[in-house]
Motif scaffolding. Structure first.
Motif, PDB file in Angstrom:
ATOM      1  N   ALA A  94       0.814  -1.215   0.000  1.00 12.77           N
ATOM      2  CA  ALA A  94       0.000   0.000   0.000  1.00 12.77           C
ATOM      3  C   ALA A  94       0.848   1.266   0.000  1.00 12.77           C
ATOM      4  CB  ALA A  94      -0.922  -0.004   1.219  1.00 12.77           C
ATOM      5  N   ILE A  95       2.089   1.159   0.446  1.00 14.76           N
ATOM      6  CA  ILE A  95       2.967   2.340   0.478  1.00 14.76           C
ATOM      7  C   ILE A  95       4.174   2.147  -0.437  1.00 14.76           C
ATOM      8  CG2 ILE A  95       2.291   3.163   2.764  1.00 14.76           C
ATOM      9  CD1 ILE A  95       4.770   1.743   3.876  1.00 14.76           C
ATOM     10  N   LEU A  96       3.932   1.621  -1.638  1.00 13.40           N
ATOM     11  CA  LEU A  96       5.014   1.476  -2.607  1.00 13.40           C
ATOM     12  C   LEU A  96       5.628   2.839  -2.896  1.00 13.40           C
ATOM     13  CD1 LEU A  96       3.644  -0.984  -5.310  1.00 13.40           C
ATOM     14  CD2 LEU A  96       5.632  -1.309  -3.864  1.00 13.40           C
ATOM     15  N   PRO A  97       6.947   2.958  -2.823  1.00 15.73           N
ATOM     16  CA  PRO A  97       7.556   4.262  -3.072  1.00 15.73           C
ATOM     17  C   PRO A  97       7.536   4.618  -4.547  1.00 15.73           C
ATOM     18  CG  PRO A  97       9.246   2.600  -2.739  1.00 15.73           C
ATOM     19  CD  PRO A  97       7.920   1.926  -2.497  1.00 15.73           C
ATOM     20  N   ALA A  98       7.345   5.910  -4.838  1.00 18.84           N
ATOM     21  CA  ALA A  98       7.409   6.373  -6.217  1.00 18.84           C
ATOM     22  C   ALA A  98       8.836   6.274  -6.723  1.00 18.84           C
ATOM     23  CB  ALA A  98       6.907   7.807  -6.314  1.00 18.84           C
ATOM     24  N   ASN A  99       9.809   6.368  -5.810  1.00 19.15           N
ATOM     25  CA  ASN A  99      11.208   6.247  -6.166  1.00 19.15           C
ATOM     26  C   ASN A  99      11.831   5.148  -5.305  1.00 19.15           C
ATOM     27  OD1 ASN A  99      13.844   6.473  -6.880  1.00 19.15           O
ATOM     28  ND2 ASN A  99      14.106   8.563  -6.175  1.00 19.15           N
ATOM     29  N   PRO A 100      11.815   3.892  -5.766  1.00 17.91           N
ATOM     30  CA  PRO A 100      12.331   2.789  -4.954  1.00 17.91           C
ATOM     31  C   PRO A 100      13.848   2.847  -4.769  1.00 17.91           C
ATOM     32  CG  PRO A 100      11.842   2.039  -7.151  1.00 17.91           C
ATOM     33  CD  PRO A 100      11.346   3.450  -7.057  1.00 17.91           C
ATOM     34  N   PHE A 101      14.549   3.646  -5.574  1.00 17.44           N
ATOM     35  CA  PHE A 101      15.995   3.750  -5.465  1.00 17.44           C
ATOM     36  C   PHE A 101      16.422   4.333  -4.124  1.00 17.44           C
ATOM     37  CE2 PHE A 101      15.239   3.543  -9.967  1.00 17.44           C
ATOM     38  CZ  PHE A 101      16.255   2.733 -10.432  1.00 17.44           C
ATOM     39  N   GLN A 102      15.507   5.024  -3.429  1.00 18.44           N
ATOM     40  CA  GLN A 102      15.834   5.598  -2.132  1.00 18.44           C
ATOM     41  C   GLN A 102      15.962   4.536  -1.049  1.00 18.44           C
ATOM     42  OE1 GLN A 102      12.636   8.367  -1.577  1.00 18.44           O
ATOM     43  NE2 GLN A 102      13.615   9.965  -2.802  1.00 18.44           N
ATOM     44  N   THR A 103      15.302   3.391  -1.212  1.00 18.70           N
ATOM     45  CA  THR A 103      15.303   2.379  -0.164  1.00 18.70           C
ATOM     46  C   THR A 103      15.983   1.065  -0.544  1.00 18.70           C
ATOM     47  OG1 THR A 103      13.129   1.619  -0.898  1.00 18.70           O
ATOM     48  CG2 THR A 103      13.178   3.279   0.854  1.00 18.70           C
ATOM     49  N   GLN A 104      16.176   0.785  -1.825  1.00 14.47           N
ATOM     50  CA  GLN A 104      16.786  -0.483  -2.233  1.00 14.47           C
ATOM     51  C   GLN A 104      17.443  -0.367  -3.599  1.00 14.47           C
ATOM     52  OE1 GLN A 104      13.905  -3.652  -2.998  1.00 14.47           O
ATOM     53  NE2 GLN A 104      12.256  -2.151  -2.988  1.00 14.47           N
ATOM     54  N   HIS A 105      18.242  -1.382  -3.931  1.00 15.33           N
ATOM     55  CA  HIS A 105      18.893  -1.443  -5.234  1.00 15.33           C
ATOM     56  C   HIS A 105      18.159  -2.458  -6.105  1.00 15.33           C
ATOM     57  CE1 HIS A 105      22.305   1.018  -4.154  1.00 15.33           C
ATOM     58  NE2 HIS A 105      22.391   0.356  -3.007  1.00 15.33           N
ATOM     59  N   PRO A 106      18.052  -2.201  -7.416  1.00 19.05           N
ATOM     60  CA  PRO A 106      17.392  -3.183  -8.285  1.00 19.05           C
ATOM     61  C   PRO A 106      18.266  -4.433  -8.444  1.00 19.05           C
ATOM     62  CG  PRO A 106      18.300  -1.398  -9.604  1.00 19.05           C
ATOM     63  CD  PRO A 106      18.499  -1.022  -8.172  1.00 19.05           C
ATOM     64  N   HIS A 107      17.614  -5.581  -8.551  1.00 23.23           N
ATOM     65  CA  HIS A 107      18.348  -6.825  -8.790  1.00 23.23           C
ATOM     66  C   HIS A 107      18.697  -6.966 -10.263  1.00 23.23           C
ATOM     67  CE1 HIS A 107      18.262  -8.872  -4.898  1.00 23.23           C
ATOM     68  NE2 HIS A 107      17.212  -8.096  -4.680  1.00 23.23           N
ATOM     69  N   LEU A 108      17.864  -6.387 -11.137  1.00 19.20           N
ATOM     70  CA  LEU A 108      18.118  -6.425 -12.573  1.00 19.20           C
ATOM     71  C   LEU A 108      17.791  -5.056 -13.146  1.00 19.20           C
ATOM     72  CD1 LEU A 108      17.472  -9.086 -15.131  1.00 19.20           C
ATOM     73  CD2 LEU A 108      16.294  -6.939 -15.497  1.00 19.20           C
ATOM     74  N   SER A 109      18.648  -4.575 -14.042  1.00 16.87           N
ATOM     75  CA  SER A 109      18.407  -3.316 -14.747  1.00 16.87           C
ATOM     76  C   SER A 109      18.637  -3.546 -16.225  1.00 16.87           C
ATOM     77  CB  SER A 109      19.347  -2.219 -14.253  1.00 16.87           C
ATOM     78  OG  SER A 109      19.073  -1.890 -12.918  1.00 16.87           O
ATOM     79  N   ALA A 110      17.709  -3.070 -17.041  1.00 19.60           N
ATOM     80  CA  ALA A 110      17.838  -3.180 -18.494  1.00 19.60           C
ATOM     81  C   ALA A 110      17.539  -1.807 -19.077  1.00 19.60           C
ATOM     82  CB  ALA A 110      16.865  -4.213 -19.044  1.00 19.60           C
ATOM     83  N   SER A 111      18.337  -1.399 -20.056  1.00 18.65           N
ATOM     84  CA  SER A 111      18.095  -0.091 -20.666  1.00 18.65           C
ATOM     85  C   SER A 111      18.202  -0.184 -22.179  1.00 18.65           C
ATOM     86  CB  SER A 111      19.077   0.950 -20.128  1.00 18.65           C
ATOM     87  OG  SER A 111      20.399   0.629 -20.509  1.00 18.65           O
ATOM     88  N   ARG A 112      17.512   0.724 -22.836  1.00 13.56           N
ATOM     89  CA  ARG A 112      17.550   0.841 -24.298  1.00 13.56           C
ATOM     90  C   ARG A 112      17.635   2.330 -24.614  1.00 13.56           C
ATOM     91  NH1 ARG A 112      15.488  -1.837 -29.132  1.00 13.56           N
ATOM     92  NH2 ARG A 112      14.875  -0.240 -30.611  1.00 13.56           N
ATOM     93  N   VAL A 113      18.660   2.705 -25.342  1.00 10.18           N
ATOM     94  CA  VAL A 113      18.892   4.099 -25.710  1.00 10.18           C
ATOM     95  C   VAL A 113      18.939   4.193 -27.224  1.00 10.18           C
ATOM     96  CG1 VAL A 113      20.547   5.991 -25.640  1.00 10.18           C
ATOM     97  CG2 VAL A 113      20.135   4.633 -23.603  1.00 10.18           C
ATOM     98  N   VAL A 114      18.181   5.130 -27.777  1.00  7.48           N
ATOM     99  CA  VAL A 114      18.251   5.441 -29.201  1.00  7.48           C
ATOM    100  C   VAL A 114      18.634   6.914 -29.284  1.00  7.48           C
ATOM    101  CG1 VAL A 114      17.005   5.556 -31.384  1.00  7.48           C
ATOM    102  CG2 VAL A 114      16.459   3.755 -29.737  1.00  7.48           C
ATOM    103  N   GLY A 115      19.793   7.185 -29.838  1.00 11.07           N
ATOM    104  CA  GLY A 115      20.287   8.560 -29.921  1.00 11.07           C
ATOM    105  C   GLY A 115      21.715   8.642 -29.457  1.00 11.07           C
ATOM    106  N   LEU A 116      22.001   9.638 -28.654  1.00  9.90           N
ATOM    107  CA  LEU A 116      23.346   9.867 -28.156  1.00  9.90           C
ATOM    108  C   LEU A 116      23.332   9.751 -26.639  1.00  9.90           C
ATOM    109  CD1 LEU A 116      25.839  12.436 -29.269  1.00  9.90           C
ATOM    110  CD2 LEU A 116      25.072  12.633 -26.923  1.00  9.90           C
TER     111      LEU A 116
END
Length: 174
Positions: A94-116
């Motif tokens: 019920a109190i999921l943080p809008a920014n979870p990075f403040q309380t924990q680290h992600p176990h998996l991160s994936a990114s996709r960048v188009v541009g520079l």
């Protein structure tokens, strides 16, 4: 839209082709949007599965991301997916943080960048022009005998599965 001159007060300055391109590029980037972390012109989607919380961030234009150990500046389109441990109770959910990075680290991160993209940090320094896709797992604590099971399907995030355990039930099937 053609830019042949730049008007500054009462002075009119003729522009070279490179200057015209630079002014057009900056105008385009300003129109498409700017964002820093989760603020600005950005779309964030939070998905809850039985075992994981999946945060998907998408940002067009200029995006500055300083949440990671490797800050990045992107001009183009930035999309990132981060997988966190799901809340263990309904009260936590019920109190999921809008920014979870403040309380924990992600176990998996994936990114996709188009541009520079310019990225610099302790683990990587890079310059990307074009398309870049990157997936990484966070390190587990070496002082514990934890293990981790992850199922991550980029095109079907609802089936994301994450289990972090002390090693006893690590090899159970997904």
């Amino acid at each position: 839209m053609t830019v042949d001159r730049l008007e500054l007060g009462t002075r009119i300055l003729p522009l070279s082709n490179i200057q015209k391109l630079t002014v057009s590029l900056l105008a385009t980037l300003l129109v498409t949007g700017c964002s820093i972390n989760e603020f600005g012109l950005i779309h964030t989607e939070i998905m809850q599965t039985e075992t994981a919380s999946v945060y998907v961030t998408s940002a067009p234009g200029i995006h500055l991301d300083t949440r990671d150990a490797q800050p990045s500046l992107t001009l183009g389109h930035y999309k990132a997916t981060h997988v966190f441990v799901a809340p263990s109770s309904e009260a936590e959910e019920a109190i999921l943080p809008a920014n979870p990075f403040q309380t924990q680290h992600p176990h998996l991160s994936a990114s996709r960048v188009v541009g520079l993209q310019l990225k610099s940090g302790e683990g990587e320094t890079s310059f990307t022009l074009g398309l870049r896709e990157h997936t990484s797992l966070s390190a587990l604590d070496r002082t514990q005998s934890d293990c981790r099971l992850i199922r991550y399907l980029p095109n079907n995030l609802e089936q994301t599965f994450l289990r972090v355990s002390d090693g006893g039930d690590c090899f159970l099937e997904l």
